[in-house]
Design an enzyme around this catalytic site. Structure first.
Site, PDB file in Angstrom:
ATOM      1  N   TYR A  45      31.324  31.479  12.839  1.00 39.23           N
ATOM      2  CA  TYR A  45      32.751  31.048  13.585  1.00 39.23           C
ATOM      3  C   TYR A  45      33.858  31.375  12.851  1.00 39.23           C
ATOM      4  O   TYR A  45      34.079  31.057  11.487  1.00 39.23           O
ATOM      5  CB  TYR A  45      32.444  29.517  13.622  1.00 39.23           C
ATOM      6  CG  TYR A  45      32.280  29.088  15.338  1.00 39.23           C
ATOM      7  CD1 TYR A  45      33.411  29.456  16.102  1.00 39.23           C
ATOM      8  CD2 TYR A  45      31.207  28.315  15.585  1.00 39.23           C
ATOM      9  CE1 TYR A  45      33.118  29.257  17.442  1.00 39.23           C
ATOM     10  CE2 TYR A  45      30.936  28.050  17.188  1.00 39.23           C
ATOM     11  CZ  TYR A  45      32.177  28.585  17.889  1.00 39.23           C
ATOM     12  OH  TYR A  45      31.794  28.476  19.322  1.00 39.23           O
ATOM     13  N   GLU A  47      37.324  30.721  14.348  1.00 44.58           N
ATOM     14  CA  GLU A  47      38.341  30.478  15.313  1.00 44.58           C
ATOM     15  C   GLU A  47      39.864  30.795  14.297  1.00 44.58           C
ATOM     16  O   GLU A  47      40.015  30.415  13.273  1.00 44.58           O
ATOM     17  CB  GLU A  47      38.502  29.208  15.721  1.00 44.58           C
ATOM     18  CG  GLU A  47      37.508  29.100  17.025  1.00 44.58           C
ATOM     19  CD  GLU A  47      37.494  27.722  17.413  1.00 44.58           C
ATOM     20  OE1 GLU A  47      38.113  26.718  17.075  1.00 44.58           O
ATOM     21  OE2 GLU A  47      36.927  27.355  18.307  1.00 44.58           O
ATOM     22  N   ASP A 191      47.332  49.447  31.399  1.00 48.01           N
ATOM     23  CA  ASP A 191      45.948  49.243  31.067  1.00 48.01           C
ATOM     24  C   ASP A 191      45.268  50.682  30.891  1.00 48.01           C
ATOM     25  O   ASP A 191      44.895  51.521  31.834  1.00 48.01           O
ATOM     26  CB  ASP A 191      45.372  48.630  32.448  1.00 48.01           C
ATOM     27  CG  ASP A 191      43.737  48.350  32.205  1.00 48.01           C
ATOM     28  OD1 ASP A 191      43.259  49.099  31.207  1.00 48.01           O
ATOM     29  OD2 ASP A 191      43.362  47.528  32.932  1.00 48.01           O
ATOM     30  N   THR A 217      39.691  48.734  27.020  1.00 50.82           N
ATOM     31  CA  THR A 217      38.234  48.452  26.724  1.00 50.82           C
ATOM     32  C   THR A 217      37.784  49.233  25.543  1.00 50.82           C
ATOM     33  O   THR A 217      38.473  50.307  25.228  1.00 50.82           O
ATOM     34  CB  THR A 217      37.201  48.617  27.914  1.00 50.82           C
ATOM     35  OG1 THR A 217      37.514  50.117  28.230  1.00 50.82           O
ATOM     36  CG2 THR A 217      37.526  47.592  28.944  1.00 50.82           C
ATOM     37  N   LYS A 220      34.311  52.603  26.711  1.00 56.41           N
ATOM     38  CA  LYS A 220      34.363  53.618  27.820  1.00 56.41           C
ATOM     39  C   LYS A 220      34.651  54.972  27.026  1.00 56.41           C
ATOM     40  O   LYS A 220      33.540  55.250  26.118  1.00 56.41           O
ATOM     41  CB  LYS A 220      35.411  53.677  28.831  1.00 56.41           C
ATOM     42  CG  LYS A 220      35.263  51.995  29.713  1.00 56.41           C
ATOM     43  CD  LYS A 220      36.050  52.029  30.841  1.00 56.41           C
ATOM     44  CE  LYS A 220      35.829  50.935  31.879  1.00 56.41           C
ATOM     45  NZ  LYS A 220      36.083  49.680  31.441  1.00 56.41           N
ATOM     46  N   ARG A 226      30.878  46.935  23.476  1.00 53.32           N
ATOM     47  CA  ARG A 226      31.414  46.568  24.834  1.00 53.32           C
ATOM     48  C   ARG A 226      32.745  45.258  24.265  1.00 53.32           C
ATOM     49  O   ARG A 226      32.411  44.482  23.574  1.00 53.32           O
ATOM     50  CB  ARG A 226      30.492  45.692  25.540  1.00 53.32           C
ATOM     51  CG  ARG A 226      30.764  45.342  26.806  1.00 53.32           C
ATOM     52  CD  ARG A 226      29.513  45.224  27.646  1.00 53.32           C
ATOM     53  NE  ARG A 226      28.917  46.644  28.025  1.00 53.32           N
ATOM     54  CZ  ARG A 226      29.402  47.188  29.111  1.00 53.32           C
ATOM     55  NH1 ARG A 226      30.306  46.887  29.658  1.00 53.32           N
ATOM     56  NH2 ARG A 226      28.842  48.596  29.156  1.00 53.32           N
TER      57      ARG A 226
HETATM   58  N1  PLP Z   1      40.886  47.731  33.375  1.00 48.88           N
HETATM   59  C1  PLP Z   1      40.254  48.948  33.741  1.00 48.88           C
HETATM   60  C2  PLP Z   1      41.241  49.929  34.242  1.00 48.88           C
HETATM   61  C3  PLP Z   1      38.969  49.112  34.050  1.00 48.88           C
HETATM   62  O1  PLP Z   1      38.349  50.372  34.476  1.00 48.88           O
HETATM   63  C4  PLP Z   1      38.011  48.123  33.686  1.00 48.88           C
HETATM   64  C5  PLP Z   1      36.537  48.217  33.766  1.00 48.88           C
HETATM   65  O2  PLP Z   1      36.049  48.908  34.355  1.00 48.88           O
HETATM   66  C6  PLP Z   1      38.730  46.857  33.366  1.00 48.88           C
HETATM   67  C7  PLP Z   1      39.941  46.810  32.858  1.00 48.88           C
HETATM   68  C8  PLP Z   1      37.767  45.659  32.704  1.00 48.88           C
HETATM   69  O3  PLP Z   1      37.007  45.738  31.798  1.00 48.88           O
HETATM   70  P1  PLP Z   1      35.715  44.800  31.412  1.00 48.88           P
HETATM   71  O4  PLP Z   1      34.663  45.225  32.339  1.00 48.88           O
HETATM   72  O5  PLP Z   1      35.366  45.037  30.044  1.00 48.88           O
HETATM   73  O6  PLP Z   1      36.137  43.420  31.934  1.00 48.88           O
END
Ligand code: PLP
Length: 404
Positions: A45, A47, A191, A217, A220, A226
């Site tokens: 843990y 935090e 994003d 993320t 990918k 993950r």
């Molecule tokens: N943002 C985008 C552009 C994504 O393609 C994805 C997942 O496919 C996410 C966020 C979310 O990621 P997670 O599945 O880890 O929550």
């Protein structure tokens, strides 16, 4: 006593080995990363943040998290990084909550144009809590319509614009969206979940210098464990950290944060850049081969790791194609195409990506072979005998590209 789960993990490993994985959001991570994710760090843990923990015994944990932050900063040239979000979605929640109030207006790419659920879809927390105004790709060329984004920003005066996508095959001009955000005095949140590996390899323009916040993320194109992370301008750092913990999460997943550090480090190497370069070459040759066989590729082709196929002229739906290909050991996703007349559950397209097959060291000739198999499978969808024969060939082919 037999361990049922370990047996199932072995079965899943075998399935992965026997399958050609064209799911654009998936990849195979390295042995070192698997080692970190399966390590004793899961016991701890922690935090809080390095040197500011709410738990005893965090001396080594602090070093791990600090190292992970530093590697992320170095990989993406970011001023501030938080490596604690458990996923891309939770990173996105943190960005919204850190600077916006419920009901605030945000512009985001619509799901049907290639955006993500967390960019304002009505079934998602984002669309329920905030007033999202969707922007779309142009109906003419299916490219992002920056003019439409500007018009919507002037009309709706949003607090934030979200840039980034899950199913868009062209380069995103973050600098142009940043200019629209600046002219309209709103925040830019990019994003880069899908393209993080391309950005790290400098084979896609980086959103970092032109955005207030960037989420991603790690699993990918970045080929890590993950998870998620957030980069932001220094001035927003404190607020982001406070929103992630204690705002949204308790203890960080230290085994995952350690694995993220390895992925960030790997992404700085020449080997990784060569890998991403091959991912792009593979995607290009696959989309071109499909076009030569009479398939319509959404947006006219690809500049990144993925593309969408509009199957309407092939007398098969996206769902049927996904299921048919799965039967022959090829994994793709069904996907909506822009302005899809069909429902999201049974859309008109499939999404194809090359990150996973490229990790298996498949190159252009292998990609051409795979496209021809997909075409033959679709053309012989009711011929069980033919499908069985192709499946056997695919299993044999996969043996040449062992994953681990
Ligand atoms: N943002 C985008 C552009 C994504 O393609 C994805 C997942 O496919 C996410 C966020 C979310 O990621 P997670 O599945 O880890 O929550």
């Amino acid at each position: 006593m037999k361990n049922h789960i370990l047996e199932l993990i072995n079965q899943e490993k075998e399935r992965e080995e026997k399958t050609i994985n064209l799911i654009a959001s998936e990849n195979y991570t390295s042995k070192d990363i698997l080692k970190a994710t399966g390590s004793i760090l899961t016991n701890k843990y922690a935090e809080g943040y390095p040197a500011k923990r709410y738990y005893a015994g965090c001396e080594i944990i602090d070093k791990i998290e600090q190292f992970s932050i530093e590697q992320a900063k170095k990989t993406f040239c970011a001023a501030h990084v938080n490596v604690q979000p458990h996923s891309g979605s939770s990173a996105n929640i943190a960005v919204y909550f850190s600077n916006l109030k419920n009901g605030d207006t945000i512009l985001g790419m619509s799901l049907s144009s290639g955006g993500h659920l967390t960019h304002g879809h009505k079934v998602n927390f984002s669309g329920k809590i905030f007033n999202f105004i969707p922007y779309n790709v142009s109906p003419e060329n299916e490219h992002l319509d920056y003019n439409e984004i500007r018009i919507l920003a002037e009309q709706h005066k949003p607090k934030m614009i979200v840039a980034g996508a899950s199913a868009y095959s062209k380069i995103i001009d973050f600098a142009q969206i940043s200019k629209i955000a600046k002219d309209n005095k709103c925040l830019l949140f990019s994003d880069m979940a899908h393209i993080a590996g391309l950005v790290a390899a400098k084979l896609h323009p980086s959103p970092i210098p032109v955005s207030d916040f960037v989420s991603s993320t790690t699993h990918k194109t970045l080929r890590g464990p993950r998870g998620g992370f957030i980069c932001c301008k220094a001035e927003y750092g404190k607020n982001i950290d406070k929103t992630v913990m204690p705002g949204l999460q308790g203890g960080p997943l230290m085994h995952i944060i350690a694995a993220k550090a390895i992925a960030f480090q790997n992404a700085q190497t020449k080997k990784f850049k060569d890998y991403i370069d091959q991912v792009l070459k593979n995607a290009k040759i696959m989309s071109k081969t499909f076009q030569d066989l009479g398939y319509r590729i959404v947006s006219g082709g690809t500049d990144n790791h993925l593309f969408l196929i509009d199957l309407r002229n092939k007398n098969i739906s996206g769902k049927q194609a996904e299921e048919l290909l799965e039967q022959c050991n090829i994994n793709v996703n069904r996907n909506t195409i822009p302005f899809d007349p069909a429902s999201p559950n049974n859309p008109s397209g499939i999404r194809i990506g090359t990150p996973a097959i490229t990790t298996r060291k498949m190159t252009e000739n292998d990609c051409i072979t795979i496209v021809h198999w997909i075409n033959e499978i679709i053309n012989n969808k009711t011929n069980e005998n033919f499908l069985k024969k192709v499946k056997a060939k695919i299993e044999e082919f996969c043996k040449k590209f062992s994953i681990y």
